[in-house]
Design a protein around this motif. Structure first.
Motif, mmCIF file in Angstrom:
data_model
loop_
_atom_site.group_PDB
_atom_site.id
_atom_site.type_symbol
_atom_site.label_atom_id
_atom_site.label_comp_id
_atom_site.label_asym_id
_atom_site.label_seq_id
_atom_site.Cartn_x
_atom_site.Cartn_y
_atom_site.Cartn_z
ATOM 1 N N PRO A 197 0.774 -1.239 0.000
ATOM 2 C CA PRO A 197 0.000 0.000 0.000
ATOM 3 C C PRO A 197 0.809 1.296 0.000
ATOM 4 C CG PRO A 197 0.269 -0.732 2.238
ATOM 5 C CD PRO A 197 1.009 -1.728 1.395
ATOM 6 N N THR A 198 2.139 1.235 0.028
ATOM 7 C CA THR A 198 2.931 2.432 0.316
ATOM 8 C C THR A 198 3.175 3.319 -0.890
ATOM 9 O OG1 THR A 198 5.074 1.360 -0.068
ATOM 10 C CG2 THR A 198 4.136 1.175 2.158
ATOM 11 N N GLY A 199 3.088 2.764 -2.112
ATOM 12 C CA GLY A 199 3.416 3.526 -3.310
ATOM 13 C C GLY A 199 4.897 3.604 -3.594
ATOM 14 N N SER A 200 5.729 2.912 -2.825
ATOM 15 C CA SER A 200 7.180 2.983 -3.018
ATOM 16 C C SER A 200 7.613 2.170 -4.233
ATOM 17 C CB SER A 200 7.912 2.480 -1.770
ATOM 18 O OG SER A 200 7.630 1.104 -1.557
ATOM 19 N N THR A 201 8.778 2.519 -4.770
ATOM 20 C CA THR A 201 9.361 1.829 -5.915
ATOM 21 C C THR A 201 10.808 1.490 -5.602
ATOM 22 O OG1 THR A 201 7.907 2.910 -7.525
ATOM 23 C CG2 THR A 201 10.004 2.075 -8.359
ATOM 24 N N LEU A 202 11.250 0.299 -5.996
ATOM 25 C CA LEU A 202 12.609 -0.137 -5.695
ATOM 26 C C LEU A 202 13.652 0.746 -6.367
ATOM 27 C CD1 LEU A 202 12.550 -4.048 -6.017
ATOM 28 C CD2 LEU A 202 12.482 -2.677 -3.941
ATOM 29 N N ALA A 203 14.643 1.154 -5.605
ATOM 30 C CA ALA A 203 15.814 1.813 -6.177
ATOM 31 C C ALA A 203 16.703 0.755 -6.833
ATOM 32 C CB ALA A 203 16.588 2.548 -5.086
ATOM 33 N N SER A 204 17.482 1.159 -7.847
ATOM 34 C CA SER A 204 18.314 0.200 -8.584
ATOM 35 C C SER A 204 19.275 -0.537 -7.662
ATOM 36 C CB SER A 204 19.102 0.935 -9.678
ATOM 37 O OG SER A 204 18.234 1.462 -10.639
ATOM 38 N N ALA A 205 19.914 0.189 -6.751
ATOM 39 C CA ALA A 205 20.879 -0.449 -5.853
ATOM 40 C C ALA A 205 20.205 -1.482 -4.959
ATOM 41 C CB ALA A 205 21.575 0.611 -4.999
ATOM 42 N N ILE A 206 18.984 -1.196 -4.525
ATOM 43 C CA ILE A 206 18.242 -2.136 -3.693
ATOM 44 C C ILE A 206 17.885 -3.380 -4.502
ATOM 45 C CG2 ILE A 206 16.143 -2.473 -2.341
ATOM 46 C CD1 ILE A 206 17.977 -0.565 -0.991
ATOM 47 N N THR A 207 17.509 -3.181 -5.763
ATOM 48 C CA THR A 207 17.162 -4.307 -6.627
ATOM 49 C C THR A 207 18.319 -5.294 -6.730
ATOM 50 O OG1 THR A 207 15.691 -2.879 -7.918
ATOM 51 C CG2 THR A 207 16.371 -4.938 -8.941
ATOM 52 N N HIS A 208 19.528 -4.787 -6.960
ATOM 53 C CA HIS A 208 20.708 -5.652 -7.063
ATOM 54 C C HIS A 208 20.973 -6.389 -5.750
ATOM 55 C CE1 HIS A 208 22.172 -4.697 -11.063
ATOM 56 N NE2 HIS A 208 21.924 -3.418 -10.845
ATOM 57 N N ARG A 209 20.832 -5.697 -4.634
ATOM 58 C CA ARG A 209 21.121 -6.317 -3.347
ATOM 59 C C ARG A 209 20.099 -7.415 -3.022
ATOM 60 N NH1 ARG A 209 24.497 -7.571 -1.031
ATOM 61 N NH2 ARG A 209 23.892 -7.116 1.130
ATOM 62 N N ILE A 210 18.839 -7.200 -3.362
ATOM 63 C CA ILE A 210 17.826 -8.230 -3.126
ATOM 64 C C ILE A 210 18.186 -9.501 -3.892
ATOM 65 C CG2 ILE A 210 15.414 -8.878 -3.541
ATOM 66 C CD1 ILE A 210 14.689 -5.932 -3.071
ATOM 67 N N LEU A 211 18.579 -9.346 -5.144
ATOM 68 C CA LEU A 211 18.923 -10.505 -5.961
ATOM 69 C C LEU A 211 20.153 -11.235 -5.411
ATOM 70 C CD1 LEU A 211 18.273 -9.067 -9.524
ATOM 71 C CD2 LEU A 211 16.952 -10.829 -8.348
ATOM 72 N N LYS A 212 21.138 -10.484 -4.953
ATOM 73 C CA LYS A 212 22.338 -11.112 -4.394
ATOM 74 C C LYS A 212 21.998 -11.893 -3.120
ATOM 75 C CE LYS A 212 26.004 -8.171 -6.254
ATOM 76 N NZ LYS A 212 26.711 -9.321 -6.889
ATOM 77 N N LEU A 213 21.163 -11.310 -2.277
ATOM 78 C CA LEU A 213 20.760 -11.998 -1.053
ATOM 79 C C LEU A 213 19.943 -13.250 -1.374
ATOM 80 C CD1 LEU A 213 19.786 -8.936 1.172
ATOM 81 C CD2 LEU A 213 21.610 -10.578 1.650
ATOM 82 N N ALA A 214 19.029 -13.148 -2.347
ATOM 83 C CA ALA A 214 18.221 -14.303 -2.715
ATOM 84 C C ALA A 214 19.096 -15.430 -3.260
ATOM 85 C CB ALA A 214 17.172 -13.898 -3.748
ATOM 86 N N GLU A 215 20.082 -15.069 -4.057
ATOM 87 C CA GLU A 215 20.983 -16.086 -4.599
ATOM 88 C C GLU A 215 21.816 -16.732 -3.496
ATOM 89 O OE1 GLU A 215 24.469 -16.535 -8.026
ATOM 90 O OE2 GLU A 215 23.793 -14.549 -7.387
ATOM 91 N N ALA A 216 22.320 -15.920 -2.572
ATOM 92 C CA ALA A 216 23.164 -16.447 -1.495
ATOM 93 C C ALA A 216 22.407 -17.410 -0.603
ATOM 94 C CB ALA A 216 23.730 -15.295 -0.672
ATOM 95 N N HIS A 217 21.097 -17.216 -0.478
ATOM 96 C CA HIS A 217 20.307 -18.049 0.429
ATOM 97 C C HIS A 217 19.349 -18.979 -0.311
ATOM 98 C CE1 HIS A 217 21.725 -15.960 4.043
ATOM 99 N NE2 HIS A 217 21.677 -14.864 3.327
#
Length: 474
Positions: A256-276
């Motif tokens: 509900p917040t209306g927020s949008t992912l920043a590019s740097a956050i997008t990369h970090r999410i993917l790295k964390l998902a891959e690591a785990h």
């Protein structure tokens, strides 16, 4: 601090009810061990004898069983699922399922700034009528036949082209048509989850995720949000502690917040998902409201670890039940088998109609008009709500949601109850949060905030909440 009725009978019923609710919502599955008498007494703030009596009563009803020297366990037979008990800490009068029902059944007298869709007057009804007439003049198979297992090929090709415009490379044979984004998530839950698996969601997130995931017997854990996306430290900690099967997230114009992912956050999410070794389901249902597409997780990932879902119910029509799943090639065939087992396919009529509206220019023109209207509506709605003492968590770059903080000490469920009595349907923040983080927020739909009755009704409900707080107790 919890408060309970004074009689021991009521205390026992309260304790027994707390266990029953957990079993009904499938937070406690058959065979699960209940907390010890001492631990549950401390958690509930009651005596051990009260818990013993409650456990005895549940044992007599067959809900739990005692094992000598081991403790109490949930009985072996699964109880029918009760979505009323999925864990949301709201009064039934304003819980998410009730909000959805009231919004769908509402007449012209209700003011609905808490609804999750655009006004009907904003939708291209004449273009939809024209498309239906064209289909009616076409081959009879358009009206009476099942669709292909993957779905209508021309629409899948069109969706693949639209995904490419957002940086997501997917062939048409990687796109599976379904009837809605909700059905897409339900299908993926059945495809990926085992009972008891943990799923991460944003905190706050779209409230229907909670009920849907618990209906699949999943354990839901929230990741606290920041204006740029999830709190990465919290996400990393949850990945380590809970080892979730997947993480459901809105990349663009989050509900509900209306927020949008920043590019740097997008990369970090993917790295964390891959690591785990965690999958990601990216719900892009609001992405088309962006003027310029922001980064997509599926685009950076190439659909290896990310599955993207979407639909056209928010942008074009909730009556044209048409959604999609874009995923890795080797998962397409088993997912189709599951789709056919569940529903024998999706609506060919809806897919054909949607394809026509996408290719004749209707959808492009309609979106341009809607984005312009939303842009004009956002700032006035924000000013009016701030005039009532509410504070925006952020000012979104687009879309139609505002996540507004209430004045200190006011609970969103309390406001919603009092507003409802006046004919005002609000969206209390607690419904969106698997924790208590959303209790001091309301979600507003700026497209539904133009009714002149809104502000007087909202102010009256807020003033009543403040007055109730100042009343002497006892």
């Amino acid at each position: 601090m919890k408060t309970f009725p004074s009689s021991k009978r009521s205390l026992v019923e309260t304790v027994a009810g707390a266990i029953t609710d957990r079993i009904d919502s499938r937070q406690l599955m058959p065979g699960a061990r209940l907390p010890s008498v001492r631990a549950f007494a401390e958690a509930m703030g009651v005596s051990k004898s009260t818990v013993v009596e409650a456990y005895d009563r549940l044992g007599a009803e067959g809900a739990i069983v005692a094992r000598r020297g081991s403790g109490f366990y949930v009985a072996g037979k699964t109880r029918p699922l009760c979505l009323k008990a999925v864990g949301l800490q709201l009064d039934r009068a304003v819980d998410p399922l009730w909000i959805t029902r009231q919004s769908m059944q509402a007449g012209p007298d209700l003011v609905m700034p808490g609804s999750g869709w655009l006004p009907s007057s904003w939708m291209p009804d004449e273009a939809i009528r024209r498309g239906l007439r064209q289909l009616a003049r076409g081959p009879a198979t358009n009206l009476v036949s099942h669709d292909q297992p993957l779905g209508f090929p021309p629409l899948r090709a069109q969706i693949a082209r639209r995904l490419a415009e957002k940086g997501v490379e997917a062939g048409a044979d990687q796109v599976v048509l379904v009837d809605s984004a909700t059905q897409a998530l339900d299908l993926l839950c059945r495809f990926l989850l085992e009972p008891g698996d943990t799923v991460l969601v944003d905190d706050p997130c779209y409230f229907n995720y909670h009920g849907l995931l618990r209906a699949q017997r999943a354990r839901v854990v929230g990741v606290s949000m920041t204006p740029n996306g999830p709190d990465l430290a919290a996400l990393a900690a949850h990945l380590v502690e809970h080892r979730p099967r997947f993480y459901v997230i809105n990349s663009a114009l989050q509900n509900p917040t209306g927020s949008t992912l920043a590019s740097a956050i997008t990369h970090r999410i993917l790295k964390l998902a891959e690591a785990h070794d965690t999958l990601i389901i990216e719900d892009d249902i609001f992405g088309d409201f962006e003027g310029k597409p922001s980064p997509r997780l599926a685009g950076f990932d190439g659909l290896e670890r990310v599955i993207q879902i979407g639909s056209f119910s928010k942008t074009l029509s909730a009556a044209i039940r048409c959604g999609f799943i874009a995923l890795r090639e080797d998962w397409v065939e088993p997912l189709i088998d599951l789709k056919l087992a569940m529903s024998l396919g999706n609506s060919h009529l809806s897919a054909s109609l949607m394809h026509g509206l996408l290719t004749d220019g209707t959808y492009r023109r309609h979106l341009a008009e809607v984005r312009e209207k939303l842009g004009r509506a956002m700032a006035p709605a924000l000013r009016r709500l701030e005039g009532c003492g509410l504070t925006a968590w952020l000012e979104p770059s687009g879309g139609f949601f505002l996540w507004m903080r209430l004045p200190d000490g006011i609970d969103s469920a309390d406001v919603a109850r009092r507003a409802l009595a006046r004919g005002l349907v609000l969206a209390p923040g607690g419904a969106f949060s698997p924790s208590s983080l959303g209790n001091s927020f309301l979600r507003f739909n700026v497209a539904q905030c133009t009714d002149p009755r809104l502000i007087p009704m909202l102010e009256a409900a807020l003033n009543e909440c403040v007055a109730a707080r100042s009343e002497p107790v006892g």
